[in-house]
Structure formats: C-alpha cells, structure tokens
Write a protein that holds these residues in place. Sequence first.
Motif, PDB file in Angstrom:
ATOM      1  N   LEU A 123      -1.492  -0.355 -12.965  1.00 42.10           N
ATOM      2  CA  LEU A 123      -1.582  -0.226 -11.517  1.00 42.10           C
ATOM      3  C   LEU A 123      -1.004   1.101 -11.033  1.00 42.10           C
ATOM      4  CD1 LEU A 123      -0.709  -3.822 -10.228  1.00 42.10           C
ATOM      5  CD2 LEU A 123      -2.931  -2.676 -10.231  1.00 42.10           C
ATOM      6  N   SER A 128      -2.984   3.698  -8.798  1.00 33.56           N
ATOM      7  CA  SER A 128      -2.423   4.118  -7.507  1.00 33.56           C
ATOM      8  C   SER A 128      -2.238   5.626  -7.445  1.00 33.56           C
ATOM      9  CB  SER A 128      -1.094   3.403  -7.252  1.00 33.56           C
ATOM     10  OG  SER A 128      -0.095   3.828  -8.171  1.00 33.56           O
ATOM     11  N   LEU A 181       5.226  -0.897  -9.660  1.00 33.02           N
ATOM     12  CA  LEU A 181       3.950  -1.283 -10.247  1.00 33.02           C
ATOM     13  C   LEU A 181       3.974  -1.184 -11.767  1.00 33.02           C
ATOM     14  CD1 LEU A 181       1.462   0.510  -7.814  1.00 33.02           C
ATOM     15  CD2 LEU A 181       2.499  -1.749  -7.596  1.00 33.02           C
TER      16      LEU A 181
END
Length: 464
Positions: free
Chosen positions: A143, A147, A139
Amino acid sequence: MSVLVPDVTAAPPRTRAPQPVGVLIGTLVLAILTFQLNATLLSAALPAVGEQLGESTQAVSRVQSTFFLAGAVFGVVFSRWSDFLGRKRSLVIVLALLLIGTVICALAPSLPVLLIGRVLQGASNATFTISFLLLSERLSSRLFGISVGIITSVNGGLFGLDGFLGGVVTDTIGWRFLFVITLGLGLAAITCVLLFVPLDAPRNRDGSMDWWGAGILSLFLVLLTSLISQASSSGWSDALTLGYLVGTIAAGALFVTVENRTRRPLIPIRALRSRQVWPLLLTTVLTLAGVFSALNFTVVMLSQDERVGYGLSASMSALLYLTPTAFVGVTAAIFSGYLAVRIGWITSLRLSSGLITVTAVALALFSADRWLVFGLLIVMGVFYLGLFQSSVNGVSVLNSPPEARGALPGLNGACFGIGIGTGIALVAPVVATASVAGYQSALWISAGLTAASFLASLILRPAA
C-alpha cells in the motif's frame, strides 16, 4: 535485488476499517496540490507578470526560483521538525504559512512584495515529505508503494489542466486571480487536514529539534543557490560570486562541525557521507535542474517568442506544452509506485533517469520542430513526472536513517527546490537573449544536467 520495506514497527496501530485510508490519502493529495498548483499555475503567466510589473525576463524568473528555494529550506526544517512535533501539527503550520503568503501575492504591487509572498508560499513544499513519512508509518509495503505513486501523481497537477487553466486565466482575468484560486484550495486543504488526519505522537520524544543545524543548513542552501545564480549571470571572477563561494564553503564546513557535536543532529554526518544518501540527493538536484528548466521555463519562453519561437499565446502554449506532459505524467505516476515495488526502487530510479537523459538530448537536437518537441515532452512526462519522481520519493523514505526518519525525505525535498532554482538560474541568462542559439544552448545545458544525474544514480546503494 531485494526490495526494502518501510519501517512500521513504531507506527500507531490501525484500528479502523480500510476506508479511512482512502480518506487520508485524499486529504494529503489535497494538501500537496496547494504546493503544486502554486508552482504550475504561474508558469505560463511569467511573461504577463513581467510586463505588468515592469520587470525583465531574467528578473521575473525569480518568482519561480525564489518559491522553490524557500520550499527547499522549509522542506528540510518542517520534515525533521515533524519528528518532534508530529506530522499533523506540522501540516497545519505549513498550510497556514501558505495562506498568508498567497494573500500577499494576490495584492502585491511590486516584484519585491510578490517575492515575499512566494517565500511564505514555499512552506507548502513540506507537504510532500510529511505526507510520505506519515503514509510509510501507517501502511504496508504494498500500500505504501501504491500511495507513493498516487501522491507523486500530484506533481502533474490536475492532470495537466492546471497549466492550461493558468494560461486561460492570465489571458482573460489576469494573473492575480491565480492566487485567488490557490487561496480557496489552501482553505479547503487545511480544513480537511484538521478533520481527517489523525493526531499522531512525535517520533522522537527525547531531545529537541536541532535548530542550529537547521539554521546553518538553510543558510548553506540560500548561499549555494545565490552562488549559482550570480555565477551564471556575472561569471566566476565577479566579486559577489566569489563572496557567495566563500560563504557557501564556510556554511558547509560549519554545518558538519555542528552536526558532529550535536546529540540529536538534523541528519547524522556518517549517513550523509554514505552511498545510501548523497548520490540520491545529487540525482534529485541534477534531474530537477535539467528537466524543470527545460519543460517549465525554456520551452514556455520559446513557444511564446513571436520573433524566433513558435509565437503562441500563454493559453495555447500551456495547452500544447504543459497540459499533455502533465496528463501522461499523472497517469504514469499512479502505477509507478506499484512497478517500483516489483522491480526494486533503485532499479526503477536508474531506469527512469537513463530514459530522461535520452529524451533531453533529443529535445535539444530537435527544438526547432514544435510538433516533435510536443511529442518529446509527452515522453518526458512518463519518465520524469511518472517513474522518476515516484522512485526517488520512495527511496528517500526507505534509505533514511532510522534515528532521524524525517531527515532524508526533508533533504530530498529540499533538493527538488534547489534543483529547480539552480536549473532556472543556469538557463535564464541564455534564454534572455531571445535567440535561436540561446534557446538551444539552454536545452543543451538541461540535457547535460540529466546525463550527470544518471551517472549519480549508478553510485546509489540501498540501505541495509
């Protein structure tokens, strides 16, 4: 302060649309829940476990401390081994060990057999660190931050309902059925990992896993935890305590010697000595020791004590003192990764550590007021389950040495287990007195540990 970004240069190219990212994160959340629910569902059931198996409060505390100690050992081994084995294969192995351990726990006729099952269940601790590594490799920085918050939110379980569920099941069906629940979850998790997690290539193709280093470090962790537990119950002049002390020092010295002579060590000693690594590990150990021992042990025992405590049932204790804390922690954690990216991961870590210390001191001061304790635990949930855990997990990935990406997340994950086991070992003897002074002393011990963790966070520096 500059914000570090994950090293994604060697990550496999993303050839799918963004939708599979959500499927991947959802699968990893399910895998991590197998560890988290095995930790939280049993918290409210400890008095019932001790009563049915005929064990004392201090003896039954090993059900939790053993689980987290095993998690610390397995977390180090499997996180680093995943550099050589691959992230997906490692996840499948730890989930398989979890399933075997869960069956043993459900059928255990005695405390020793139950502890064997808890050791195998502890392997699921590695799901956290392997998931963070996998996401950091796939990622973008933004992101990844989001996450991390989502994954960390799983530390609160099912929005806090798992603590209440554990109490209700214990009061109605019995504590053994808790393992039936986690067995079903484990089967679902391993199926989803096999179906939805892409098969990845090992990060380290040359060389092999440093099994000597892993074994010696595991021995060191076991001896260290045993040392603290024995010293807290028998004192530092006890012969067995002194034996554990000698063994711990010898294992630590042997680990340094072996790692300095290994071509591909478990973690480079030069990195372990740096201010990018050891203050982070110390912060994690001290914070977990202080907060978990207070929230998930001392307050639980105090709330169910009919003589000097609040006199609540297991289900009501969980509903008031576990569920709301976890609920707000889960909610805060979802957004904490985004906040950490904006203000800096280490700044976020220091901020949360300082606020945790203030809350822990207030908890020790006002432990006699059940409703004030209720409110303070909610505040603790925001800063501990929310901001702190996201921050420390993110920093462990970003500060890990590039030649051993799984090393620092694995060691940091081990520090979670070591911290929890150490905290319970330190407060269990005074909580076992079942007196007002005993409960207050335990909470002050926890507050002192969180204050020390804040000081350690001030020493921490970001990786270059």
